[in-house]
Every structure is written in C-alpha cells, then in structure tokens.
Design a protein around this motif. Structure first.
Motif, PDB file in Angstrom:
ATOM      1  N   LEU A   1       1.611   7.328  -6.713  1.00 16.55           N
ATOM      2  CA  LEU A   1       0.662   8.410  -6.999  1.00 16.55           C
ATOM      3  C   LEU A   1       1.236   9.782  -6.676  1.00 16.55           C
ATOM      4  O   LEU A   1       0.551  10.795  -6.829  1.00 16.55           O
ATOM      5  CB  LEU A   1      -0.624   8.197  -6.188  1.00 16.55           C
ATOM      6  CG  LEU A   1      -1.447   6.954  -6.541  1.00 16.55           C
ATOM      7  CD1 LEU A   1      -2.532   6.728  -5.504  1.00 16.55           C
ATOM      8  CD2 LEU A   1      -2.057   7.099  -7.935  1.00 16.55           C
ATOM      9  N   GLY A   2       2.480   9.823  -6.205  1.00 16.87           N
ATOM     10  CA  GLY A   2       3.121  11.091  -5.920  1.00 16.87           C
ATOM     11  C   GLY A   2       3.014  11.554  -4.481  1.00 16.87           C
ATOM     12  O   GLY A   2       3.367  12.699  -4.163  1.00 16.87           O
TER      13      GLY A   2
ATOM     14  N   SER B   1       2.175  -0.646  13.074  1.00 15.63           N
ATOM     15  CA  SER B   1       2.592   0.572  12.374  1.00 15.63           C
ATOM     16  C   SER B   1       1.457   1.116  11.510  1.00 15.63           C
ATOM     17  O   SER B   1       0.880   0.393  10.697  1.00 15.63           O
ATOM     18  CB  SER B   1       3.808   0.286  11.498  1.00 15.63           C
ATOM     19  OG  SER B   1       4.333   1.468  10.961  1.00 15.63           O
ATOM     20  N   ASN B   2       1.131   2.395  11.711  1.00 10.43           N
ATOM     21  CA  ASN B   2       0.203   3.099  10.830  1.00 10.43           C
ATOM     22  C   ASN B   2       0.931   3.572   9.583  1.00 10.43           C
ATOM     23  O   ASN B   2       2.134   3.859   9.623  1.00 10.43           O
ATOM     24  CB  ASN B   2      -0.376   4.337  11.527  1.00 10.43           C
ATOM     25  CG  ASN B   2      -1.228   3.999  12.730  1.00 10.43           C
ATOM     26  OD1 ASN B   2      -1.849   2.945  12.795  1.00 10.43           O
ATOM     27  ND2 ASN B   2      -1.269   4.912  13.693  1.00 10.43           N
ATOM     28  N   VAL B   3       0.199   3.700   8.475  1.00 16.84           N
ATOM     29  CA  VAL B   3       0.726   4.294   7.249  1.00 16.84           C
ATOM     30  C   VAL B   3       0.071   5.660   7.065  1.00 16.84           C
ATOM     31  O   VAL B   3      -1.160   5.767   7.072  1.00 16.84           O
ATOM     32  CB  VAL B   3       0.446   3.411   6.022  1.00 16.84           C
ATOM     33  CG1 VAL B   3       0.857   4.137   4.737  1.00 16.84           C
ATOM     34  CG2 VAL B   3       1.201   2.091   6.129  1.00 16.84           C
ATOM     35  N   ILE B   4       0.893   6.686   6.889  1.00 16.55           N
ATOM     36  CA  ILE B   4       0.414   8.050   6.718  1.00 16.55           C
ATOM     37  C   ILE B   4       0.880   8.531   5.349  1.00 16.55           C
ATOM     38  O   ILE B   4       2.078   8.493   5.049  1.00 16.55           O
ATOM     39  CB  ILE B   4       0.973   8.973   7.820  1.00 16.55           C
ATOM     40  CG1 ILE B   4       0.661   8.382   9.203  1.00 16.55           C
ATOM     41  CG2 ILE B   4       0.411  10.384   7.686  1.00 16.55           C
ATOM     42  CD1 ILE B   4       1.449   9.018  10.333  1.00 16.55           C
ATOM     43  N   ALA B   5      -0.051   8.973   4.505  1.00 11.86           N
ATOM     44  CA  ALA B   5       0.285   9.444   3.160  1.00 11.86           C
ATOM     45  C   ALA B   5      -0.194  10.879   2.987  1.00 11.86           C
ATOM     46  O   ALA B   5      -1.275  11.244   3.445  1.00 11.86           O
ATOM     47  CB  ALA B   5      -0.344   8.537   2.106  1.00 11.86           C
ATOM     48  N   TYR B   6       0.621  11.686   2.301  1.00 12.00           N
ATOM     49  CA  TYR B   6       0.306  13.102   2.148  1.00 12.00           C
ATOM     50  C   TYR B   6       1.187  13.670   1.036  1.00 12.00           C
ATOM     51  O   TYR B   6       2.239  13.114   0.697  1.00 12.00           O
ATOM     52  CB  TYR B   6       0.563  13.862   3.449  1.00 12.00           C
ATOM     53  CG  TYR B   6       1.947  13.609   4.009  1.00 12.00           C
ATOM     54  CD1 TYR B   6       3.015  14.449   3.698  1.00 12.00           C
ATOM     55  CD2 TYR B   6       2.199  12.494   4.808  1.00 12.00           C
ATOM     56  CE1 TYR B   6       4.287  14.192   4.190  1.00 12.00           C
ATOM     57  CE2 TYR B   6       3.466  12.228   5.300  1.00 12.00           C
ATOM     58  CZ  TYR B   6       4.509  13.077   4.984  1.00 12.00           C
ATOM     59  OH  TYR B   6       5.773  12.813   5.457  1.00 12.00           O
TER      60      TYR B   6
ATOM     61  N   ALA C   1      -5.153  12.833  -6.403  1.00  8.28           N
ATOM     62  CA  ALA C   1      -3.711  13.061  -6.529  1.00  8.28           C
ATOM     63  C   ALA C   1      -3.346  14.351  -7.252  1.00  8.28           C
ATOM     64  O   ALA C   1      -2.418  15.052  -6.849  1.00  8.28           O
ATOM     65  CB  ALA C   1      -3.055  11.861  -7.218  1.00  8.28           C
ATOM     66  N   ASN C   2      -4.063  14.694  -8.303  1.00  8.50           N
ATOM     67  CA  ASN C   2      -3.723  15.889  -9.090  1.00  8.50           C
ATOM     68  C   ASN C   2      -4.802  16.958  -8.982  1.00  8.50           C
ATOM     69  O   ASN C   2      -5.042  17.714  -9.933  1.00  8.50           O
ATOM     70  CB  ASN C   2      -3.498  15.490 -10.559  1.00  8.50           C
ATOM     71  CG  ASN C   2      -2.330  14.540 -10.710  1.00  8.50           C
ATOM     72  OD1 ASN C   2      -1.245  14.790 -10.199  1.00  8.50           O
ATOM     73  ND2 ASN C   2      -2.559  13.425 -11.404  1.00  8.50           N
ATOM     74  N   THR C   3      -5.416  17.035  -7.820  1.00  3.38           N
ATOM     75  CA  THR C   3      -6.468  18.025  -7.571  1.00  3.38           C
ATOM     76  C   THR C   3      -6.119  18.824  -6.318  1.00  3.38           C
ATOM     77  O   THR C   3      -5.255  18.421  -5.526  1.00  3.38           O
ATOM     78  CB  THR C   3      -7.827  17.338  -7.366  1.00  3.38           C
ATOM     79  OG1 THR C   3      -7.848  16.732  -6.057  1.00  3.38           O
ATOM     80  CG2 THR C   3      -8.090  16.275  -8.423  1.00  3.38           C
ATOM     81  N   PRO C   4      -6.796  19.943  -6.097  1.00  4.70           N
ATOM     82  CA  PRO C   4      -6.547  20.724  -4.879  1.00  4.70           C
ATOM     83  C   PRO C   4      -6.811  19.949  -3.586  1.00  4.70           C
ATOM     84  O   PRO C   4      -6.247  20.284  -2.544  1.00  4.70           O
ATOM     85  CB  PRO C   4      -7.523  21.897  -5.020  1.00  4.70           C
ATOM     86  CG  PRO C   4      -7.716  22.055  -6.496  1.00  4.70           C
ATOM     87  CD  PRO C   4      -7.708  20.652  -7.036  1.00  4.70           C
TER      88      PRO C   4
ATOM     89  N   LEU D   1       0.827  -1.207   0.000  1.00  2.53           N
ATOM     90  CA  LEU D   1       0.000   0.000   0.000  1.00  2.53           C
ATOM     91  C   LEU D   1       0.863   1.261   0.000  1.00  2.53           C
ATOM     92  O   LEU D   1       0.542   2.238  -0.680  1.00  2.53           O
ATOM     93  CB  LEU D   1      -0.939  -0.024   1.203  1.00  2.53           C
ATOM     94  CG  LEU D   1      -2.043  -1.093   1.105  1.00  2.53           C
ATOM     95  CD1 LEU D   1      -2.604  -1.422   2.479  1.00  2.53           C
ATOM     96  CD2 LEU D   1      -3.144  -0.629   0.159  1.00  2.53           C
ATOM     97  N   GLU D   2       1.957   1.228   0.735  1.00  6.12           N
ATOM     98  CA  GLU D   2       2.891   2.356   0.703  1.00  6.12           C
ATOM     99  C   GLU D   2       3.381   2.601  -0.721  1.00  6.12           C
ATOM    100  O   GLU D   2       3.464   3.755  -1.173  1.00  6.12           O
ATOM    101  CB  GLU D   2       4.083   2.079   1.613  1.00  6.12           C
ATOM    102  CG  GLU D   2       3.807   2.218   3.091  1.00  6.12           C
ATOM    103  CD  GLU D   2       4.997   1.784   3.932  1.00  6.12           C
ATOM    104  OE1 GLU D   2       5.262   2.455   4.945  1.00  6.12           O
ATOM    105  OE2 GLU D   2       5.658   0.784   3.574  1.00  6.12           O
ATOM    106  N   ALA D   3       3.706   1.530  -1.412  1.00  2.00           N
ATOM    107  CA  ALA D   3       4.200   1.654  -2.782  1.00  2.00           C
ATOM    108  C   ALA D   3       3.147   2.272  -3.695  1.00  2.00           C
ATOM    109  O   ALA D   3       3.471   3.078  -4.586  1.00  2.00           O
ATOM    110  CB  ALA D   3       4.636   0.289  -3.313  1.00  2.00           C
ATOM    111  N   GLN D   4       1.887   1.927  -3.478  1.00  4.13           N
ATOM    112  CA  GLN D   4       0.808   2.502  -4.299  1.00  4.13           C
ATOM    113  C   GLN D   4       0.681   3.992  -4.053  1.00  4.13           C
ATOM    114  O   GLN D   4       0.519   4.786  -4.998  1.00  4.13           O
ATOM    115  CB  GLN D   4      -0.528   1.800  -4.010  1.00  4.13           C
ATOM    116  CG  GLN D   4      -0.520   0.292  -4.171  1.00  4.13           C
ATOM    117  CD  GLN D   4       0.132  -0.170  -5.442  1.00  4.13           C
ATOM    118  OE1 GLN D   4      -0.267   0.206  -6.555  1.00  4.13           O
ATOM    119  NE2 GLN D   4       1.167  -0.986  -5.313  1.00  4.13           N
TER     120      GLN D   4
END
Length: 390
Positions: A61-62, A205-210, A252-255, A54-57
C-alpha cells in the motif's frame, strides 16, 4: 484481548454505511490466509507468519514498516492432561508448577487441601485430588508436597476449565481441571498425570507502519495481532488487526496517511506488553498524538459497536455517527498504556462472544469489520478537522 474491565458508560454506534464488494472480498481473503497459520501466540511460528504477511500488505500500500522487538519471560503450557485408562482428560498446568509425567493411583483428599485434610489420607507417591477454594493454589500445592504426593489435581468449583497461577514456584506437577474431569477421577483409579510446561524468554515484535517522512503522527490506529494458546483468534483479535489494515488501505492516498501511524501490537494477551513497550520506547512520537484508536474484538455481533474513552473523542463520535454517548475508561486492552501516558484514547469493541479465548474463535464478519472502519475514519476526520495541519 485480556479480560475486559468494562465501565458502566459507553458510546453505542448506530447505523453506518458498509463497505461492500471488493473490500469485503479482500478482508475475507486476508482473514482466511492468516487463520490458516494457526493460533498466533506471541513467539510462535504462526505469529511470525502473520506478522510477515501483514507487513507485506502494508508495504504493498506504499507504507514503510519497521519492527519493534522486545522480550519477556513466560510460562507456557504445552498441552497438559490426565489420562484415565485410554481416556485422555483435559486440564491446564498451573503457572509456576513443575513439569513432569507420572503414574499412580488417585487419592481424593476430603476438602480443599488443608494440612489437616491431607493428614487424614495417605497420598505418598500418589496423585492427590482436591477442590478449589478457601486457600490459595500455592498453599494446596505446598501441603500436597509436604504430605508426599507425586502430583496434584485441583478441581474447579464452578463450571468450566480451571486456569491459574501458584504465584510461587512449587516443585510439584499441578493440574487444574473442570468439575466434569474431576468427577471422573474416582478414589483409587489408576491415572497418568502429564504436566508439560516450558519456561523461557519470549521474543515478540510490534509492527509499525507509516508513510515515508511522517515522524510526528497525530493519530494512531492500533490493534493486537497475538492470540492465546489453542485459539485461532478470528474475533480476538484478527478482526481488530484487519480493521487497522483496512483503515491504512483506505487512507493510503489521502491526507490522513501523512498524519497517522498504524500499529499491530504483540504480547497483548500476556499483559499489554507490546503497547507498553511502544509507549515506553517512543515517548517523543507518542507525545505528538491527538488520539489513539484501539480496535479489539469487532468482528462478531455480540452487542452494537461500542466506543469508550476520552470525552472529547466520544463527542466527536456522537456528532458524526448519530450515537448515544457517554465517556468511560475501560481496561484490558492496548489503549491503556497510552491513556496512562496522557493520550486521549478511544476503544472500539463489540463485547465478549461465546468463543472468547476458545478453539471455536474461527469466524469474523467482514461486514462488521468494514462498519468499524467506516466509524473509525469518520471519527478520525472529525478529530483532524479540528486540528490545523502542521
């Protein structure tokens, strides 16, 4: 998801457009890949494999990702049973019992295992069998130990398996079984009781994406990625996990990406531990949130998609999706620590399906996940439209 405490009032989402084609194919591919790892119990290799995938996904996506590590003590049943001849009968170790394997004759104790009932039979060095009810599990176990039993089997007084905890440590192997298994344990039968347990520290471990530079998110989309022992966890809660990933993909590519965080919580099934850890350790970040959306069990069509939570978020959902709405505050999932911290929350849920916490939790419907994503994005748009960009 932990057992849901459901309010009387909810928002029921009606018809919304579905994502089709490549989106559904991507969701299906993600689902099959992760399900092939096996049950994602916190601390297990399958859990780590899913997290890495999931981290890789997210990174593809940037998004940037980071982990929040935490640990906690846990009692694990590694596969306990009672064997009658060559027949292996299922069961569950009661928490706080001692592990061990022993053989001996069955003694059916008349009743529920009171001191007086144990006094009527000779259980010394034998496997005592008692019924559930009337007195606590721990008292039954202490009475069996005092009477000299080598092990104890407690038979459920309702259909289904028996799971539970002694509460206090008792130096005796204790197994909970269904009425069907209990009926097979006739007085005098030779059995082998195996209570296989492990007590230790779980590393979770939690995964945090931003997106890079986002330090004050206004929205947080969350779901728990762990499942319970023996359950592949397709609906509970890979469906919610993939909803969060798909929201991130769409954003991913929006505000929206510059105003949101995406969280995959670990340790939910052991007591909402990942979300509690996040709220505790990230108070400044949590304080910037306008809303937390929690997605849990949204991949099986048990009931229409329900949204429950903060009254203003409920109004936003009703206004954009043509819903019948009332506010409520359910328990049992990862929005709870955020609500307790004063953050408005919205809980996305479709009800408990027949495979809840069972080995049969192997299927989710990508179309239902897509529908959930559509609704979440529409509510998010409504919330952010009412909030000026910083």
């Amino acid at each position: 998801m932990r057992q849901l405490i459901r309010p009387a009032l909810a928002v029921t989402v009606l018809a919304v457009p579905l994502l089709l084609g490549s989106a559904s194919a991507t969701l299906d591919n993600d689902a099959q890949t992760i399900l092939n790892f096996g049950p994602r119990v916190a601390g297990s290799p399958a859990n780590e494999q899913a997290r890495a995938y999931l981290e890789a996904q997210f990174r593809a996506l940037g998004y940037e990702t980071r982990r929040q590590d935490f640990s906690y003590p846990r009692f694990d049943d590694l596969g306990s049973d009672v064997k009658l001849g060559e027949r292996v009968l299922g069961g569950n170790a009661l928490q706080n019992s001692t592990g061990g394997t022993l053989s001996g004759p069955v003694v059916r104790v008349p009743g529920v295992g009171t001191t007086e009932e144990f006094a009527r039979v000779d259980v010394r060095g034998k496997v005592a069998v008692v019924a559930r009810g009337e007195i606590p599990f721990a008292q039954k176990a202490r009475n069996a130990l005092a009477a000299g039993a080598a092990g104890l089997v407690i038979v459920n007084n309702a259909d289904g398996e028996l799971r539970g905890t002694l509460g206090d440590r008792v130096a005796l192997p204790v197994l909970g079984v269904s009425p069907t298994v209990g009926a097979a344990l006739i007085d005098g039968a030779a059995v082998t009781l195996s209570v296989r347990v492990r007590e230790g520290e779980v590393k979770a471990s939690n995964v945090i994406a931003y997106k890079s530079g986002v330090t004050a998110p206004e929205l947080l989309f969350g779901a728990h990625m762990d499942s319970v022992q023996g359950a592949p966890g397709a609906n509970d809660n890979l469906s919610g996990t993939l909803s969060v990933l798909e929201i991130a993909r769409r954003a991913a590519n929006t505000p929206l990406a510059a105003r949101a965080y995406f969280l995959l919580f670990d340790g939910e099934e052991d007591g909402l531990l990942g979300s509690r850890a996040f709220v505790k350790d990230n108070a400044p970040l949590v304080g910037t949130l306008k809303a937390m959306f929690n997605l849990d069990m949204v991949g099986v069509d048990v009931t229409p998609l329900s949204l429950t939570g903060d009254s203003k978020l409920v109004e936003a959902a009703r206004g954009i999706a043509g819903v019948q709405a009332s506010a409520g505050q359910p328990g049992g999932s990862d929005h709870v620590p955020f609500a307790q911290a004063g953050i408005p929350t919205l809980f996305f849920h479709r009800g408990l399906d027949k495979n809840y916490h069972q080995p049969g939790d192997k299927v989710l419907d990508p179309a239902l996940v897509s529908e959930t994503v559509e609704v979440a994005l529409k509510v998010a748009d409504s919330v952010l439209s009412a909030t000026p960009v910083r």
